[in-house]
Design a protein around this motif. Sequence first.
Motif, PDB file in Angstrom:
ATOM      1  N   PRO A 117       0.818  -1.238   0.000  1.00 35.10           N
ATOM      2  CA  PRO A 117       0.000   0.000   0.000  1.00 35.10           C
ATOM      3  C   PRO A 117       0.841   1.272   0.000  1.00 35.10           C
ATOM      4  CG  PRO A 117      -0.859  -1.598   1.581  1.00 35.10           C
ATOM      5  CD  PRO A 117       0.487  -2.096   1.149  1.00 35.10           C
ATOM      6  N   GLU A 118       2.096   1.179   0.425  1.00 36.39           N
ATOM      7  CA  GLU A 118       2.962   2.350   0.502  1.00 36.39           C
ATOM      8  C   GLU A 118       3.859   2.495  -0.726  1.00 36.39           C
ATOM      9  OE1 GLU A 118       5.171   1.752   4.042  1.00 36.39           O
ATOM     10  OE2 GLU A 118       3.402   1.587   5.342  1.00 36.39           O
ATOM     11  N   GLN A 119       3.832   1.537  -1.624  1.00 40.85           N
ATOM     12  CA  GLN A 119       4.736   1.535  -2.773  1.00 40.85           C
ATOM     13  C   GLN A 119       4.155   2.303  -3.955  1.00 40.85           C
ATOM     14  OE1 GLN A 119       4.977  -2.781  -3.192  1.00 40.85           O
ATOM     15  NE2 GLN A 119       7.182  -2.679  -2.788  1.00 40.85           N
ATOM     16  N   PRO A 120       5.017   2.899  -4.782  1.00 36.81           N
ATOM     17  CA  PRO A 120       4.555   3.358  -6.096  1.00 36.81           C
ATOM     18  C   PRO A 120       4.224   2.152  -6.967  1.00 36.81           C
ATOM     19  CG  PRO A 120       6.928   3.621  -5.888  1.00 36.81           C
ATOM     20  CD  PRO A 120       6.431   3.218  -4.540  1.00 36.81           C
ATOM     21  N   VAL A 121       3.457   2.381  -8.013  1.00 35.73           N
ATOM     22  CA  VAL A 121       2.984   1.264  -8.848  1.00 35.73           C
ATOM     23  C   VAL A 121       4.155   0.476  -9.432  1.00 35.73           C
ATOM     24  CG1 VAL A 121       1.666   0.656 -10.905  1.00 35.73           C
ATOM     25  CG2 VAL A 121       0.843   2.456  -9.392  1.00 35.73           C
TER      26      VAL A 121
ATOM     27  N   ALA B 192       0.617  -6.743  -4.289  1.00 35.61           N
ATOM     28  CA  ALA B 192      -0.561  -5.974  -4.706  1.00 35.61           C
ATOM     29  C   ALA B 192      -1.491  -6.866  -5.528  1.00 35.61           C
ATOM     30  CB  ALA B 192      -0.134  -4.767  -5.523  1.00 35.61           C
ATOM     31  N   PRO B 193      -2.739  -7.025  -5.134  1.00 39.34           N
ATOM     32  CA  PRO B 193      -3.636  -7.938  -5.874  1.00 39.34           C
ATOM     33  C   PRO B 193      -3.849  -7.545  -7.324  1.00 39.34           C
ATOM     34  CG  PRO B 193      -4.827  -6.755  -4.126  1.00 39.34           C
ATOM     35  CD  PRO B 193      -3.388  -6.437  -3.957  1.00 39.34           C
ATOM     36  N   GLU B 194      -3.951  -6.233  -7.609  1.00 40.95           N
ATOM     37  CA  GLU B 194      -4.184  -5.835  -8.996  1.00 40.95           C
ATOM     38  C   GLU B 194      -2.990  -6.159  -9.883  1.00 40.95           C
ATOM     39  OE1 GLU B 194      -2.306  -2.253  -7.017  1.00 40.95           O
ATOM     40  OE2 GLU B 194      -3.763  -3.813  -6.514  1.00 40.95           O
ATOM     41  N   VAL B 195      -1.778  -6.131  -9.313  1.00 42.84           N
ATOM     42  CA  VAL B 195      -0.588  -6.469 -10.087  1.00 42.84           C
ATOM     43  C   VAL B 195      -0.528  -7.969 -10.337  1.00 42.84           C
ATOM     44  CG1 VAL B 195       1.937  -6.417 -10.120  1.00 42.84           C
ATOM     45  CG2 VAL B 195       0.663  -4.470  -9.192  1.00 42.84           C
TER      46      VAL B 195
END
Length: 424
Positions: free
Chosen positions: A359-363, A402-405
């Motif tokens: 949650p704290e990372q850039p994409v 990240a789930p979306e990744v």
Amino acid sequence: MTGRRPLLALRAAAAVLVAVCLLVTFMTGVDQRSMALAFGILVAVGELPLPDPRPLPVGETPADGPGPRERAPLGAAAALSYALVGEHAGHPTHHGVAQVVVVVAAAALLGSVPYLARGEGPVLDHLVRRVLAVGFAAVCFQPLYNRGAFDGWSGPAYALLLLALLVLTVLCDAVVAAALACSRTGWPFAPLLRDELRAVPGIGSAVCATGAVMALAVAVVGLWALPVFSVPLLLTQLSLRRYAAVRATYRQTIASLARATEIAGYTPPGHARRVAVLSQAVGRDLGLPEPELTVLEYAALMHDIGQLSLVDPVPAGATAGLPAAEQRRIALLGGAVVRQTGASAQVAKVVERQADAYPEQPVAARIVRVVNAYDEKVRGSGPGGPLTALEELRLGTGGEYAPEVVEALARVLSRGRLTLPAGG
């Protein structure tokens, strides 16, 4: 826009347009042959590849990398100018849509022969774009001009009319280019269209301005205006080639630096390159724009460079299984090394943040973390390894990945259009 149907439809539309125009031109003959020859030569010369000021790195081609969206701006400007020429040295012209399309298609094909010989880039799609763009501009202008619809337009109003038609043509060409790339690669249409539209104010504005100036100048002074007004765009084209060569050299330097961990035995051969290729595919699936994809590629190539600071190498270079504190320490060391190489601060930030909570990372950092873990999990795991690795990643989406990744990675792998570099 996904699938092969849009690609086949656009190619079929271009082929039908050329065939019909060729038949009409054969039946009616070529009008004002000297002007057709002059514009044809200029289009062909504009399509020819210019010599690079320095040799490209081994394994690179001029079509690799971000580069300019329009590989032949002079050819594009000359083709659009021919479609919008209404007078020649004060005398009305009589060439119509069919002749414009035939001359431009033949000249563009002739200028693309070196690309075909060297197998560089999607030449057929480039020709489809050129034919459809010129056909659109000619259909919008030639019939109305020949009927006298623009007789009352003069001075600035006529110049603005030509510019408006050129801008509309360039925007339509951007839609066609995005549709072709989407059908060919399977990448999302919206990000591709966004990247094409972002290039319009740059090289697109130069093409529009030069095309309009050429058409206006030919109407006043004749064909001698062509070589005079093509010189600035020709120099721009050469500058773009130099820029592309510099970018290719820089990218090759980053790739060579990333291999330091493989040469030193810290990571398996080909790991950094595989992570970079797969990360870019995931980034495209998520809709990242071109500048962010470049940062993602560089960060993925150098994501393991912090291991060079370790006294004892990580077994097989697998950092995904290390404690979180050790992963962060290696990531921070990697970011410090990247900053010393002269790479951008954005790349260093992605390398430093790849071990943080997602949650704290850039994409880009989220993508590198997921793809790196995937490549480590499938290494030597056998035929069922990819499915097992994806399942393990999905189980880790509660707080580690990240789930979306992870889902984007699954979509990329399911499409089966990605060819990863071989190890070594």
